[in-house]
Design a protein around this motif. Structure first.
Motif, mmCIF file in Angstrom:
data_model
loop_
_atom_site.group_PDB
_atom_site.id
_atom_site.type_symbol
_atom_site.label_atom_id
_atom_site.label_comp_id
_atom_site.label_asym_id
_atom_site.label_seq_id
_atom_site.Cartn_x
_atom_site.Cartn_y
_atom_site.Cartn_z
ATOM 1 N N ASN A 161 -19.337 35.274 32.344
ATOM 2 C CA ASN A 161 -19.975 35.920 31.200
ATOM 3 C C ASN A 161 -20.434 34.905 30.174
ATOM 4 O OD1 ASN A 161 -19.766 38.493 32.164
ATOM 5 N ND2 ASN A 161 -17.731 38.816 31.310
ATOM 6 N N ASN A 164 -23.372 33.060 31.558
ATOM 7 C CA ASN A 164 -24.562 33.890 31.535
ATOM 8 C C ASN A 164 -25.091 34.065 30.114
ATOM 9 O OD1 ASN A 164 -25.670 37.023 31.538
ATOM 10 N ND2 ASN A 164 -26.389 35.702 33.157
ATOM 11 N N LEU A 167 -26.630 30.856 29.189
ATOM 12 C CA LEU A 167 -27.898 30.659 29.901
ATOM 13 C C LEU A 167 -28.986 31.540 29.300
ATOM 14 C CD1 LEU A 167 -28.684 28.957 32.306
ATOM 15 C CD2 LEU A 167 -28.262 30.901 33.780
ATOM 16 N N SER A 168 -28.581 32.761 29.016
ATOM 17 C CA SER A 168 -29.535 33.700 28.432
ATOM 18 C C SER A 168 -29.976 33.213 27.056
ATOM 19 C CB SER A 168 -28.857 35.076 28.322
ATOM 20 O OG SER A 168 -29.812 36.063 28.203
ATOM 21 N N ALA A 171 -32.252 30.316 27.533
ATOM 22 C CA ALA A 171 -33.555 30.806 28.004
ATOM 23 C C ALA A 171 -34.345 31.399 26.851
ATOM 24 C CB ALA A 171 -33.354 31.850 29.108
ATOM 25 N N ASP A 172 -33.658 32.169 26.017
ATOM 26 C CA ASP A 172 -34.346 32.792 24.887
ATOM 27 C C ASP A 172 -34.846 31.733 23.913
ATOM 28 O OD1 ASP A 172 -35.067 35.283 23.486
ATOM 29 O OD2 ASP A 172 -33.820 34.420 21.922
ATOM 30 N N PHE A 174 -35.491 28.664 24.589
ATOM 31 C CA PHE A 174 -36.591 27.955 25.247
ATOM 32 C C PHE A 174 -37.888 28.751 25.121
ATOM 33 C CE2 PHE A 174 -39.163 27.495 29.107
ATOM 34 C CZ PHE A 174 -39.470 26.144 29.030
ATOM 35 N N ARG A 175 -37.768 30.042 25.360
ATOM 36 C CA ARG A 175 -38.970 30.879 25.306
ATOM 37 C C ARG A 175 -39.512 30.988 23.892
ATOM 38 N NH1 ARG A 175 -39.032 35.755 26.212
ATOM 39 N NH2 ARG A 175 -41.153 35.864 26.917
ATOM 40 N N ARG A 176 -38.612 31.013 22.907
ATOM 41 C CA ARG A 176 -39.076 31.065 21.510
ATOM 42 C C ARG A 176 -39.893 29.827 21.196
ATOM 43 N NH1 ARG A 176 -35.667 34.627 18.243
ATOM 44 N NH2 ARG A 176 -36.111 33.441 16.388
ATOM 45 N N GLU A 179 -43.107 29.870 23.156
ATOM 46 C CA GLU A 179 -44.062 30.825 22.592
ATOM 47 C C GLU A 179 -44.740 30.236 21.355
ATOM 48 O OE1 GLU A 179 -44.680 33.691 24.071
ATOM 49 O OE2 GLU A 179 -46.156 34.358 22.597
ATOM 50 N N SER A 180 -43.953 29.616 20.502
ATOM 51 C CA SER A 180 -44.522 29.024 19.292
ATOM 52 C C SER A 180 -45.500 27.913 19.650
ATOM 53 C CB SER A 180 -43.416 28.473 18.399
ATOM 54 O OG SER A 180 -42.774 29.530 17.755
#
Lengths: 476, 463
Positions: A161, A164, A167-168, A171-172, A174-176, A179-180
């Motif tokens: 847990n 995860n 990692l989540s 990942a979030d 990284f994506r933020r 995205e910017s």
């Protein structure tokens, strides 16, 4: 994520706990007393004399005097009077004693049986206790692995847990950031496009001013010539490519050194995609028309120009549109923005620098916005290409270093410049690394070989790199 | 044109349901039949709010109706929510116009299949969509551990390949999909919303009074379901930091909150509970008055499935200054960067900001600026509001969207059905006869079942 020292601390703690547990378990095992040696039940009550005692306890006859008569009776009475009471007491004692013994036989028997039964029961309970102890030890040993595995699975679940969630989260995050960055990039790309257009406009304006200035100066010079003495030195005229070589000889030269038509065609194939969708492409120095043919196969309208009559004839014989003439003279004669693309393969090295600069400036104006220019030439920064190819051709006028040509193309107003290095020198023909035999490897030898191989690389880099290159630009 | 339209419809509380009811009212020149999810019974059909000129039917009636009298076009309104799951069996068999509201279907598709114990089929779809990805990634999703990782694998390949034409509501996404799926027809339909001001008869003052908001307060409104995706945690943190310097700022949160997200608890923890008002669920009819009561609207969104928010468009239509998350697909809308007071846009010529953007990597700082600047600068609010209204009028009216839909209809009606890829997972192409045979066999009969041959159906459509 645990720090390494944290993991080590946990390992030490864990081992200490394991050790303490095992020691406690051993102590517990040893603390249990050994099963005691229980006494045997007493021997059975001795009844061997009992029957004799029962037989013999009576020492007096039932009525010792009654059967006598006379003096015997009297004597007996006298004696009885003297000893009878003592004998009667003795007999009474005997009777009491034997009766007592008879009465205690059962008690003794029962006592022994009770002792025997008690000892059996105690022994049985002790055995049960011992079994319980053994099972308890086994239980404690079993529960260790049970707890361990249970902990482990719970630990794994927790770790899973945590991992995860981590990692989540990563990942979030990284994506933020991604995205910017993409949002910014979208705007930067738009801004760069705008900037590029502005620069193109400025460059175009500069070139137009330059042309106007040249025209003005030429007019002034012509006026001065007409009215006064000739200038000390006239501006050098551009030198075109085959002034001093007979045309047929150059065809033979091309056939001998440039490669077969199929080879050339294969090499030129890479440029076709650049002109996809274009029209009225000029192939300057079209030679035998290999590229014109490739464009024609794809429905791209094009025409060729070559100063060599024999080459032009060779093209025409194949039904290709080829014209004979000088590059500069030709492109000056066509309207501005009339070309949909321009390619010159192994041509610009035949131009003198002033001619080349003027050619590029003019070509920029003759190309339509959005169209491409491709200039392929020998790569003189590769020594092999220079010594083995460049100077082999006596019509070559000036070697062009890749960075030089790129600069000239940019300076003429072209943008989105791409430098393509072509014709890599075959790896197996390059200088090769020396290999040190494994059994002979010593440090000095390894160092020597290493230095040698580094030098091999350096020499390969300057001598045997890429034989040709192309500069691709776009008129915005 | 005779059109079958697959979409949830009101009273379903989905944004796409409201969207469909609005756009269908503008496409009355076509004979449109709406097909809703009737998996739970016919009540869904009977309970659907009527739309003038549109017949509402249960999805199960589609096949025989299409077989009897083929539709010219089938339209699927597809999004990343379970309520769209019922469309999948149809969209993979009856190619049409797929309006992709989210370019992120992983979560909804996974959930739908896993709830039906079809994990193997989910894995097959994942493997097909991402043949080069590690197959065990799908196991993470199956185990409920996908989380933010799902966004790396949006799983739109199958619906894109199944469609004649795919339509999306922003140009960026259209470009991205066209690049990812060369040869597929991707269209951009501009998202339109009705005129929010047309229905505003409510009194903003009354709403403020009802919730104890002072008249002089500057209200930052947030509308819709209160979830972490709305970025309100960041807003609260920023508000807590600037609160003392902008005592007039208030946060008005309009919408129902799920049990797992307690905004007021966060506000209390930060000591700003008195600056925050939550209303809970508000009926659609009452929304305009709440919108009128807001001085600024917060339309933050993260993570994103590249959706274009109709809620945001409604705020623009209402002439409200809006605050959005700086997302790649919104960069063509001129937005104000409050750090530099410059206009950011992919159109370098844009000079008039339509909204304010907040970068994800600098959100708290930028939200502080938003709260401070927009509270203290009524002129800027006014300027942004007027620009928002102009933007809506030029780009986001129902007329604009209806026009784009007409063009998409015309395009999709003429495009042939795409061939089903050979490598599609088997369950997508199964015609159901195997199941039927098993059922009849269980009933002790051996009926010679074969594929249905529907009138007017192409081989690709035939189930």
């Amino acid at each position: 994520m645990f720090a390494e020292d944290d993991i080590e601390r946990r390992r030490v703690e864990r081992e200490a706990a394991d050790r303490a547990y095992n020691e406690a378990l051993t102590a517990f095992d040893q603390a249990f007393p050994k099963l005691p040696e229980l006494p045997h039940p007493p021997v059975a009550y001795d009844e061997s004399q009992l029957a004799a005692l029962n037989d013999r306890w009576g020492i007096l006859a039932a009525n010792p005097v009654n059967d006598l008569r006379g003096w015997r009776r009297r004597l007996a009475l006298l004696v009885w009077g003297l000893f009878g009471p003592a004998l009667e007491r003795q007999q009474a004692f005997n009777a009491t004693l034997v009766d007592h013994l008879n009465r205690n036989v059962d008690v003794h028997r029962a006592t022994r049986a009770a002792i025997e039964a008690t000892l059996g029961a105690v022994r049985g309970e002790l055995e049960k206790l011992e079994t319980f102890h053994t099972k308890l030890i086994l239980y404690l040993q079993t529960i260790t692995s049970f707890v361990d595995t249970k902990d482990r699975s719970e630990h794994i679940a927790t770790l899973t847990n945590l991992t995860n969630a981590g990692l989540s989260g990563v990942a979030d995050e990284f994506r933020r950031r991604w995205e910017s960055m993409v949002a910014r990039e979208q705007r930067y790309v738009a801004a760069v496009d705008e900037l590029r257009t502005s620069i193109a406009n400025v460059q175009q304006t500069g070139l137009m001013l330059k042309r106007e200035l040249e025209r003005g100066l030429a007019g002034a010079t012509a006026g001065a010539t007409a009215s006064g003495p000739a200038p000390a030195a006239a501006t050098a005229l551009p030198v075109s490519r085959t002034d001093s070589v007979n045309a047929y000889k150059y065809v033979c030269f091309e056939n001998k050194f440039r490669g077969s038509e199929a080879d050339i065609r294969e090499r030129l194939l890479t440029y076709v995609e650049i002109f996809e969708g274009a029209s009225n492409v000029l192939d300057l120095g079209c030679g035998r028309g290999e590229f014109l043919a490739l464009l024609a196969e794809r429905g791209i309208s094009a025409h060729g120009l070559d100063i060599n009559h024999e080459m032009v004839e060779a093209c025409r014989a194949r039904g290709l549109d080829a014209r004979e003439g000088d590059a500069m003279a030709y492109i000056e004669s066509i309207p501005d923005g009339s070309l949909g693309g321009l390619i010159a393969v192994q041509v610009v090295e035949h131009f003198q620098p002033p001619y080349l600069v003027r050619f590029l400036d003019t070509a920029y104006h003759k190309l339509r916005p959005g169209s491409k220019i491709v200039l392929e030439t020998l790569n003189p920064s590769c020594w092999f290409a220079f010594f083995e190819a460049y100077i082999r051709d006596i019509t070559h006028a000036w070697p062009l270093h890749p960075e030089t040509l790129r600069f000239l193309v940019v300076a003429s107003g072209f943008q989105r410049i791409e430098l393509r290095l072509l014709s890599p020198y075959p790896s197996d023909a390059k200088l090769q690394h020396a290999r040190v035999p494994a059994d002979a490897a010593s440090l000095p030898m390894v160092n020597l070989m290493s230095a040698f191989n580094e030098n091999v690389d350096k020499v390969n880099d300057v001598m045997f790199s890429y034989l040709d290159y192309a500069v691709v630009g776009e008129r915005i | 044109m005779r059109i079958a339209w697959f979409s949830p419809l009101p009273p379903h509380r989905s944004g796409i349901a409201a969207y469909s009811s609005e756009i269908l009212a503008c496409l009355t020149s076509h004979a449109i039949e709406a097909f809703v999810d009737d998996g739970a019974g016919r009540e869904a059909v009977a309970g659907s709010r009527p739309i003038a000129g549109v017949a509402v039917r249960g999805a199960h009636d589609f096949v025989w109706r299409h077989a009897r009298h083929p539709y010219d076009l089938v339209v699927y309104q597809l999004g990343n929510d379970l309520c769209h799951n019922y469309m999948w069996p149809y969209l993979v068999r009856y190619a049409g116009l797929v309006v992709l509201h989210d370019a992120q279907l992983h979560q909804a598709r996974a959930r739908a299949l896993i709830l039906q114990h079809r994990e193997t089929e989910f894995r097959a779809e994942f493997a097909y969509s991402y043949p080069e990805a590690e197959a065990r990634i799908a196991d993470l999703t199956v185990a409920g551990l996908g989380g933010a990782l799902c966004y790396f694998w949006p799983m739109v390949r199958i619906p894109v390949e199944a469609a004649r034409v795919v339509a999306v509501h922003n140009a960026y996404l259209a470009r991205e999909l066209a690049g990812e799926f060369p040869g597929r027809m991707i269209r951009h339909i501009r998202l339109g919303v009705p005129d929010s001001l047309a229905s505003t008869a409510a009194s903003a003052a009354e709403v403020r009074r009802r919730h104890g908001i002072p008249d002089e307060a500057v209200v930052f409104g947030c509308f819709g379901r209160v979830t972490p995706e709305k970025g309100l945690t960041g807003v609260l943190r920023a508000l807590a930091q600037v609160g003392p310097s902008v005592p007039n700022a208030r946060l008005l949160v309009v919408g129902e909150a799920p049990s797992y997200f307690d905004l007021m608890a966060q506000a209390r923890e930060l000591g700003i509970a008195d600056l925050v008002v939550t209303t809970g669920y508000v009926d659609e009819a009452a929304l305009p008055e709440y919108l009128a009561a807001a001085d600024v609207t917060l339309n933050l969104r993260w993570p994103t499935g590249r959706e274009t928010s109709a809620a945001w468009m409604r705020c623009l239509a209402a002439g409200k200054p809006t605050v959005i998350t700086d997302l790649a697909h919104l960069t063509d809308v001129p937005s104000l960067d409050l750090r530099s007071m410059t206009v950011a846009c992919t159109d370098p010529g844009a000079t008039e900001p339509v909204c304010v953007h907040v970068e994800l990597i600098d959100d708290i700082n930028m939200l502080r600026l938003v709260l401070r600047r927009l509270t203290e600068d009524p002129a800027l609010r006014d300027r942004l509001g007027r620009a928002a209204r102009r933007y809506w009028a030029g780009h986001a009216t129902m007329t604009v969207m209806a026009r784009d839909y007409e063009a998409a209809f015309a395009s999709a009606a003429t495009v042939p059905n795409p061939a089903r890829p050979e490598a599609w997972p088997a369950h997508l192409t199964a015609d159901g006869t195997a199941t039927a045979r098993a059922l009849t066999a269980a009933a002790g009969t051996d009926y010679p079942l074969g594929p249905v041959s529907g009138a007017g159906m192409t081989s690709a459509e035939r189930p």
